[in-house]
Scaffold this motif. Sequence first.
Motif, PDB file in Angstrom:
ATOM      1  N   THR A 216       0.798  -1.179   0.089  1.00 48.24           N
ATOM      2  CA  THR A 216       0.004   0.139   0.082  1.00 48.24           C
ATOM      3  C   THR A 216       0.858   1.373   0.025  1.00 48.24           C
ATOM      4  OG1 THR A 216      -1.893  -1.125   1.173  1.00 48.24           O
ATOM      5  CG2 THR A 216      -1.784   1.287   1.369  1.00 48.24           C
ATOM      6  N   GLU A 217       2.155   1.279   0.720  1.00 48.73           N
ATOM      7  CA  GLU A 217       3.000   2.362   0.821  1.00 48.73           C
ATOM      8  C   GLU A 217       3.809   2.402  -0.297  1.00 48.73           C
ATOM      9  OE1 GLU A 217       5.005   1.966   4.522  1.00 48.73           O
ATOM     10  OE2 GLU A 217       3.293   2.734   5.688  1.00 48.73           O
ATOM     11  N   GLY A 218       3.575   1.668  -1.443  1.00 43.16           N
ATOM     12  CA  GLY A 218       4.255   1.805  -2.630  1.00 43.16           C
ATOM     13  C   GLY A 218       5.652   1.547  -2.867  1.00 43.16           C
ATOM     14  N   VAL A 219       6.238   0.655  -2.029  1.00 40.55           N
ATOM     15  CA  VAL A 219       7.683   0.304  -2.009  1.00 40.55           C
ATOM     16  C   VAL A 219       7.894  -0.389  -3.249  1.00 40.55           C
ATOM     17  CG1 VAL A 219       7.809  -0.121   0.569  1.00 40.55           C
ATOM     18  CG2 VAL A 219       7.434  -1.967  -1.033  1.00 40.55           C
ATOM     19  N   ASP A 220       9.172  -0.118  -3.843  1.00 41.49           N
ATOM     20  CA  ASP A 220       9.642  -0.740  -5.047  1.00 41.49           C
ATOM     21  C   ASP A 220       9.873  -2.254  -5.146  1.00 41.49           C
ATOM     22  OD1 ASP A 220       9.609   1.716  -6.796  1.00 41.49           O
ATOM     23  OD2 ASP A 220      10.960   2.468  -5.222  1.00 41.49           O
ATOM     24  N   GLY A 221      10.479  -2.674  -3.887  1.00 39.93           N
ATOM     25  CA  GLY A 221      10.560  -4.093  -3.823  1.00 39.93           C
ATOM     26  C   GLY A 221      10.638  -4.368  -2.377  1.00 39.93           C
ATOM     27  N   ILE A 222      10.509  -5.637  -1.918  1.00 42.49           N
ATOM     28  CA  ILE A 222      10.436  -6.367  -0.881  1.00 42.49           C
ATOM     29  C   ILE A 222      11.207  -7.444  -0.601  1.00 42.49           C
ATOM     30  CG2 ILE A 222       8.830  -7.466   0.813  1.00 42.49           C
ATOM     31  CD1 ILE A 222       6.452  -5.914  -0.631  1.00 42.49           C
ATOM     32  N   ILE A 223      11.992  -7.684   0.559  1.00 41.91           N
ATOM     33  CA  ILE A 223      12.421  -8.660   1.060  1.00 41.91           C
ATOM     34  C   ILE A 223      11.882  -9.254   2.160  1.00 41.91           C
ATOM     35  CG2 ILE A 223      14.771  -9.503   2.202  1.00 41.91           C
ATOM     36  CD1 ILE A 223      16.297  -7.322   1.015  1.00 41.91           C
ATOM     37  N   LEU A 224      11.413 -10.496   2.126  1.00 39.35           N
ATOM     38  CA  LEU A 224      10.551 -11.160   3.119  1.00 39.35           C
ATOM     39  C   LEU A 224      11.320 -12.219   3.640  1.00 39.35           C
ATOM     40  CD1 LEU A 224       7.928 -11.861   4.351  1.00 39.35           C
ATOM     41  CD2 LEU A 224       7.342 -13.223   2.151  1.00 39.35           C
ATOM     42  N   GLU A 225      11.288 -12.164   5.031  1.00 41.91           N
ATOM     43  CA  GLU A 225      11.797 -13.485   5.816  1.00 41.91           C
ATOM     44  C   GLU A 225      10.753 -13.932   6.599  1.00 41.91           C
ATOM     45  OE1 GLU A 225      15.988 -14.340   7.918  1.00 41.91           O
ATOM     46  OE2 GLU A 225      15.564 -12.267   7.804  1.00 41.91           O
ATOM     47  N   PRO A 226      10.150 -15.183   5.967  1.00 43.74           N
ATOM     48  CA  PRO A 226       8.784 -15.522   6.542  1.00 43.74           C
ATOM     49  C   PRO A 226       8.713 -16.511   7.704  1.00 43.74           C
ATOM     50  CG  PRO A 226       9.416 -16.963   4.636  1.00 43.74           C
ATOM     51  CD  PRO A 226      10.628 -15.738   4.802  1.00 43.74           C
ATOM     52  N   ILE A 227       7.704 -16.468   8.323  1.00 40.61           N
ATOM     53  CA  ILE A 227       7.621 -17.205   9.509  1.00 40.61           C
ATOM     54  C   ILE A 227       6.924 -18.616   9.014  1.00 40.61           C
ATOM     55  CG2 ILE A 227       6.259 -17.436  11.653  1.00 40.61           C
ATOM     56  CD1 ILE A 227       6.084 -14.519  11.766  1.00 40.61           C
ATOM     57  N   ALA A 228       6.101 -18.768   8.176  1.00 40.38           N
ATOM     58  CA  ALA A 228       5.573 -20.102   7.696  1.00 40.38           C
ATOM     59  C   ALA A 228       5.233 -19.915   6.179  1.00 40.38           C
ATOM     60  CB  ALA A 228       4.480 -20.355   8.427  1.00 40.38           C
ATOM     61  N   ALA A 229       5.140 -21.267   5.706  1.00 41.46           N
ATOM     62  CA  ALA A 229       4.983 -21.370   4.207  1.00 41.46           C
ATOM     63  C   ALA A 229       3.572 -20.776   3.807  1.00 41.46           C
ATOM     64  CB  ALA A 229       4.981 -22.687   3.953  1.00 41.46           C
ATOM     65  N   GLY A 230       2.368 -20.890   4.713  1.00 39.27           N
ATOM     66  CA  GLY A 230       1.197 -20.530   4.145  1.00 39.27           C
ATOM     67  C   GLY A 230       0.989 -19.114   3.807  1.00 39.27           C
ATOM     68  N   THR A 231       1.577 -18.372   4.719  1.00 38.41           N
ATOM     69  CA  THR A 231       1.550 -16.706   4.510  1.00 38.41           C
ATOM     70  C   THR A 231       2.511 -16.495   3.393  1.00 38.41           C
ATOM     71  OG1 THR A 231       3.030 -16.356   6.438  1.00 38.41           O
ATOM     72  CG2 THR A 231       0.749 -16.211   6.898  1.00 38.41           C
ATOM     73  N   ALA A 232       3.676 -17.336   3.425  1.00 40.90           N
ATOM     74  CA  ALA A 232       4.603 -16.612   2.522  1.00 40.90           C
ATOM     75  C   ALA A 232       4.103 -16.748   0.821  1.00 40.90           C
ATOM     76  CB  ALA A 232       5.928 -17.532   2.570  1.00 40.90           C
ATOM     77  N   LYS A 233       3.608 -18.043   0.658  1.00 38.97           N
ATOM     78  CA  LYS A 233       2.857 -18.053  -0.632  1.00 38.97           C
ATOM     79  C   LYS A 233       1.970 -17.148  -1.020  1.00 38.97           C
ATOM     80  CE  LYS A 233       3.629 -23.276  -0.779  1.00 38.97           C
ATOM     81  NZ  LYS A 233       2.827 -24.595  -0.805  1.00 38.97           N
ATOM     82  N   GLY A 234       1.001 -16.685  -0.067  1.00 38.53           N
ATOM     83  CA  GLY A 234      -0.014 -15.747  -0.462  1.00 38.53           C
ATOM     84  C   GLY A 234       0.618 -14.549  -0.514  1.00 38.53           C
ATOM     85  N   GLU A 235       1.768 -14.031   0.299  1.00 41.27           N
ATOM     86  CA  GLU A 235       2.268 -12.668   0.020  1.00 41.27           C
ATOM     87  C   GLU A 235       2.670 -12.471  -1.096  1.00 41.27           C
ATOM     88  OE1 GLU A 235       2.538 -12.857   4.937  1.00 41.27           O
ATOM     89  OE2 GLU A 235       4.488 -13.236   3.775  1.00 41.27           O
ATOM     90  N   LEU A 236       3.570 -13.649  -1.660  1.00 43.44           N
ATOM     91  CA  LEU A 236       4.369 -13.683  -2.972  1.00 43.44           C
ATOM     92  C   LEU A 236       3.387 -13.367  -4.075  1.00 43.44           C
ATOM     93  CD1 LEU A 236       7.050 -16.542  -2.349  1.00 43.44           C
ATOM     94  CD2 LEU A 236       7.614 -13.991  -2.523  1.00 43.44           C
TER      95      LEU A 236
END
Length: 400
Positions: free
Chosen positions: A153-173
């Motif tokens: 929402t804040e309009g970042v250009d790129g993200i580095i994600l260090e996920p907690i669990a697979a379920g959220t990581a897949k959805g976030e990607l």
Amino acid sequence: MAVRASGRSDRDRRHGATRLTVLFQQGGSRMHWQHAGPPLAAGSRVRRRAAPACVAIIGALSLALTACGDNQTSSEGGSSAGAAAATSTSAGSTPSLKGKTIAYIQTAPIPYYEYTKKGIEKAAQLLGATETKSYNSALSTETELANFRTAITEGVDGIILEPIAAGTAKGELRLAKQAGIPTVLLYGYTPDVEDQAAGFQQTRYDDTGCAAGEQMRKLLPEGQVAVITGTAGRGDAEGFTDGFKRCLGEAGRVVSVVDGNYDRQKASDVARDLITKYPQLKGLFVHNEDMSLGVINALGSKASGVTIVTQNGSPEGIKAVTAGRIKATVGWSPSAEGAMATRLLAEALGGREPSPKLCLTPFAIDTPDNPQASAPWEVTDANIRKALAAKCAAPGTKGS
């Protein structure tokens, strides 16, 4: 540089080609306590070679790092501060983040991830980023998802994600891909998400566990051994233990594998139980140094008779190695790893696919005779420049 902080953390608690032609065993390797949601799936990975994207950064910079709040922080760098002069590499010119705003979704407010965050911030500044925003998920998958949505929402250009669990990581990607925002995953590679992320940075669980097993076999050729693990269920604890057993060579020597949950106090408690149940116990593989220090304190005078091998290479752990309280640790640097992930993101934002897309973090063995073998955790210009120029490790090697 301005630093903003706001937050709501309630807990202070913790490793290509156009399409990857390999599968990866046991995701990655870093330390955390516990998670919610389904575990990160495991595969198996074999690759002929890793063609690293190396960079060199020239210029002297300074970075004021301020202790950050728990949920979101923002680090703004000068426009020319990170625009260091580049030299060409095998993958082309040095990637740049000039004018870009990037985000880091942090797992928890513990030292390992704090060092990762600072490594990302410094690397982003060196590569010319305008701003780095950090969002602390405090080991909550719900907070992680909310943070990820906020970054989009804040309009970042790129993200580095260090996920907690697979379920959220897949959805976030999926969310990031829909928004057209390149995302690098710090730990959690599986074949089913390789097309969703711009790149992957991590250690290989089985490799670091194997290195620990080799050290234990060398230090303690015979005798009973036990394992105190991190939190089971996401793949890292299982991978460390499997690699350790394989390279220890005699699985029958491992009399017990118990959950320490990446928690120093819990590790202390289970260590007392182990030494009571197995009075002939001679060796312990503990999945991180924080738990190891709790184990040493719990064993008291008996600690000198137990060979402890562990992982991380943290400043506190290296002190224990130097003093001989820990006989060997498999070390890698979260700040260097964060810098390497930032390099992957810069390549993606520059329009080229990172090569290799799955970059394995180098590691080394720290011992009392050589306690400084692994990359330092401390964030300095020199350390982060070195990380930005580092080659990815090849599977089955330390890469250091």
